[in-house]
Write a protein that holds these residues in place. Structure first.
Motif: not given
Ligand SMILES: [Zn+2]
Length: 417
Positions: A99-102, A364-366, A198-200, A88-90, A133-136
Motif C-alpha cells: 500500500f505504501d505509495g501505490i 517524509s513524502h513527495d 493520498t497515503h496510508i 504518490s509513488h510506485m 524513486n520516492e523510497e531511495g
Molecule cells: Zn510512501
C-alpha cells in the motif's frame, strides 16, 4: 455537498480500487504478502505499463518528464490553466508492503475515473502523477523525482548514482523511459495549481482513535548523516585494551551520546541508527572502521536545526583513540501544508460524514517537495497497527475507498478554483 460532486464521488469503485492493489502487488511480490519493487527496475516498468493500460482504456493522455515522473491527464475546460496534480509513488522498500505509495497513485487514477464517469467538467485539468524513486532503497537519496521536479536539485547530480550491482541511475532511467515510447515528453518547470497526495498513515493514530481520514497539516523536518569512525584492527586476544583503537566500541559510545541528545520526555523527537557497516567484521578482530547512519526528525524548525547542528561536535567530543568523519546526506526542513488545500480536504471529509483528525506526518513524502512549488496537502487513511516498510503492511478496502472519495471531492474543488 453539491449534487454533481456527490455523483462523481459515489462513482469511486471500492472493488476496482482493491483489485488494482491486488494486481500491482503481484509485480515484485515477495514472501509474507510483501512487495519488492525498486525504482527503475524491470518490475517498476511492468507496474508503469499496467497503470498506463488502465489509463488509456479510459482515454486519458500519458506523459513523462526527464526523470521518469509519469503523468496521466484528464483535460479541463481551460487547457491553459495549470493542472491540479494528485498521486504518490510506485516503488517500494526492499521488504515493503502492498500500500505504501501505490495507494496514492491508484486512488488518484480512481478519482480521475470517477470524475470522468460522471461526465463532470472541471476548469483545470486533473493529472495523476507517479513520482520516480520516492523510497531511495536502490538509488539514494529518497524523494528524488519530486526533488528534481520542484527544482530543489538537478537531474544531472543523480545520473551517476549507482545501485548495489554497479548499475548507473542514468542507464536504468534510459531503459525505463524507452519502455513508454508513446508518452508525451514534459520539460521541468511546468506550473502546477495544487498537489494532493493520498497515503496510508504508516503510524497508529487513526486506528487508535477510530478515525477514517487523516487531514495532514505538514511534514516534520529531518537530518541524515553518515558517521565514520576510523580505528585500527588488532588481535582480540593479545592486544591490551588500553592500546586499542576500537572503532566499534567508540561508535557505540557515539550512538549512546546522540540518543542522550535526542532524549525527549514528550516522545516527539525521532532518532534512528538503521544501518551499520563494520570492517573487518570478524569476531576476534578489533574493528578498524565503522560507518553508521543517523536519522533525526522533529516537526519544529528550531529544534531540528539545533539537533542537526549538534551531531558533528558531539561525535568529535565522544571519540577518544579513533578519528571521526561526519557527512550530512539529507536535510529537509519541516513543511506546513497550504491552509486552502487542508481546508478543502477537511470540508470534503466532513460533508462525506467520515470521522477525521488533523495530524502531522512523521514520514517524509513527495508532498514535502511539491509544497515548495504549489499549494499542497495530504490525506491519510489508517493502516493496521501502524505497520509500514514491512511485508505485513495492511489496510481495508473500505478505508482505501473512503480516502479516494475525499480525494475526488477535493480535486473537483481545487480544479474549479
Ligand atoms: Zn510512501
Amino acid at each position: 455537498m453539491r449534487e454533481d460532486v456527490l455523483d462523481a464521488v459515489n462513482r469511486i469503485d471500492e472493488a476496482r480500487l482493491w483489485d488494482r492493489h491486488v494486481q500491482m502487488a503481484r509485480i515484485g511480490a515477495i514472501p509474507g504478502n510483501g512487495v519488492n519493487r525498486p525504482a527503475l527496475s524491470d518490475d517498476d516498468i511492468r507496474a508503469r505499463r499496467l497503470l498506463i493500460s488502465w489509463a488509456e482504456a479510459r482515454g486519458f493522455s500519458i506523459a513523462v518528464d526527464p526523470i521518469g515522473n509519469l503523468f496521466v491527464r484528464r483535460e479541463g475546460s481551460d487547457p491553459n490553466a495549470p493542472p491540479v496534480l494528485a498521486g504518490s509513488h510506485m516503488d517500494s522498500q526492499p521488504r515493503g508492503g502492498r500500500f505504501d505509495g501505490i495507494y496514492g497513485v491508484l486512488a488518484a487514477l480512481e478519482a480521475l475515473e470517477a470524475i470522468d464517469a460522471a461526465g463532470m467538467k472541471t476548469r483545470r485539468a486533473i493529472e495523476m502523477v507517479a513520482w520516480t524513486n520516492e523510497e531511495g532503497g536502490r538509488f539514494a537519496p529518497c524523494t528524488m523525482g519530486s526533488m528534481v521536479f520542484s527544482g530543489a536539485r538537478k537531474l544531472e547530480e543523480f545520473v551517476g548514482v549507482t545501485d548495489n550491482d554497479g548499475m548507473r541511475l542514468g542507464d536504468a532511467l534510459a531503459k525505463t523511459l524507452a519502455a513508454t515510447p508513446d508518452a508525451a515528453q514534459h520539460a521541468f518547470g511546468r506550473p502546477v495549481a495544487a498537489y494532493v497526495e493520498t497515503h496510508i498513515e504508516q503510524g497508529p493514530r487513526l486506528e487508535q482513535e477510530g478515525r477514517t481520514i487523516g487531514i495532514v497539516t505538514g511534514i516534520q523536518g529531518l537530518r541524515w548523516f553518515n558517521v565514520e569512525v576510523f580505528g585500527e584492527t588488532a588481535h582480540a586476544g593479545t592486544t591490551p585494551v588500553s592500546a586499542r583503537k576500537d572503532a566499534l566500541k567508540e561508535a557505540v559510545a557515539i550512538i549512546a551520546a546522540i540518543a542522550e541528545l535526542a532524549h525527549d520526555e514528550t516522545d516527539v523527537t525521532r532518532f534512528t541508527v538503521g544501518r551499520m557497516l563494520v570492517t573487518p567484521n570478524s569476531p576476534n578482530s578489533v574493528a578498524s572502521h565503522v560507518l553508521f547512519s543517523v536519522d533525526l526528525r522533529h516537526p519544529d524548525p528550531a529544534r531540528i536545526a539545533q539537533l542537526g547542528a549538534a551531531v558533528e561536535p558531539l561525535c568529535r567530543r565522544v571519540a577518544r583513540a579513533c578519528s571521526v568523519k561526519v557527512t550530512p546526506t539529507l536535510h529537509d526542513d519541516p513543511c506546513t501544508f497550504d491552509a486552502g488545500v487542508v481546508g478543502a480536504i477537511e470540508r470534503a471529509a466532513g460533508e462525506l460524514r467520515l470521522p477525521a483528525l488533523r495530524l502531522p506526518s512523521g514520514a517524509s513524502h513527495d508532498a514535502n517537495y511539491l509544497s515548495r512549488v504549489c499549494p499542497t496537502g495530504m490525506i491519510f487513511v489508517p493502516c493496521e497497527r501502524g505497520i509500514s516498510h514491512n511485508e505485513a503492511e495492511n489496510a481495508t478496502p473500505g478505508d482505501l475507498a473512503a480516502g479516494a472519495r475525499v480525494l475526488a471531492a477535493t480535486l473537483i474543488e481545487l480544479a474549479n478554483r
